[in-house]
Enzyme design. Structure first.
Site, PDB file in Angstrom:
ATOM      1  N   GLY A  19       3.484  -1.963 -14.462  1.00  0.00           N
ATOM      2  CA  GLY A  19       2.331  -1.320 -13.836  1.00  0.00           C
ATOM      3  C   GLY A  19       2.622   0.117 -13.489  1.00  0.00           C
ATOM      4  N   ASP A 135       0.560   2.762   4.817  1.00  0.00           N
ATOM      5  CA  ASP A 135      -0.228   2.584   3.595  1.00  0.00           C
ATOM      6  C   ASP A 135      -0.416   1.097   3.278  1.00  0.00           C
ATOM      7  OD1 ASP A 135      -1.719   3.488   1.411  1.00  0.00           O
ATOM      8  OD2 ASP A 135       0.028   3.618   0.097  1.00  0.00           O
TER       9      ASP A 135
END
Length: 166
Positions: A19, A135
């Site tokens: 990814g 995050d």
């Protein structure tokens, strides 16, 4: 980033891409020393000339490696190729990111509560060590086949009381 399949990076042999995110690309690799599979995260080629991006990438490795907890991704190694590409080695977890489960609409209230508790336990460990993730989102939470949540990507983490690296 050009294909790296078949390349040997230190003791790691690149097998296939897994990814790509905002800061890097992740490959499945084999650790030839211990004969195990790992995930190798490389800083994106477009960011390699950016000293602040390199600092954040290294900061992520150092921050996450200081945290030992079942709900936090373990950092196993940090390095740089001879041509300057920085990388982080992590376990290759079997499972999927939380956003895949949410997209499929297969999350019951009971399961959501279990997952939130695991995330809270991992974050509590980080907070006790003065680290704020900054995050947390479904794509940074990985669900293993064993039912564990692993908190990923400490690239934006901040030490309590510190400045910079925002």
């Amino acid at each position: 980033m050009p294909s790296m399949i078949g390349e040997k990076i230190g003791p790691y042999e690149i097998l296939e891409p897994l990814g790509e995110g905002g800061m890097g690309v992740v490959y499945k690799a084999r650790d030839t020393r211990l004969d195990r599979l790992v995930a190798l995260k490389f800083l994106s080629q477009s960011l390699q000339a950016d000293p602040s991006a390199e600092a954040r990438f290294e900061h992520e490795a150092k921050t996450a490696s200081s945290l030992e907890h079942p709900n936090i991704c373990t950092i196993q190694d940090l390095g740089q190729t001879p041509d300057g590409r920085k990388w982080i080695a992590m376990p290759l977890y079997e499972g999927y990111p939380l956003d895949h489960l949410l997209d499929a609409g297969k999350l019951t209230a009971d399961r959501a509560s279990e997952l939130v508790l695991q995330v809270a336990e991992g974050l509590a460990k980080a907070h006790r060590q003065g680290i704020v993730h900054r995050d947390i989102k479904p794509s940074n939470l990985f669900l293993t086949e064993d039912g564990l949540v692993k908190i990923l990507d400490f690239g934006l983490a901040k030490m309590a009381g510190s400045e910079g690296l925002t």
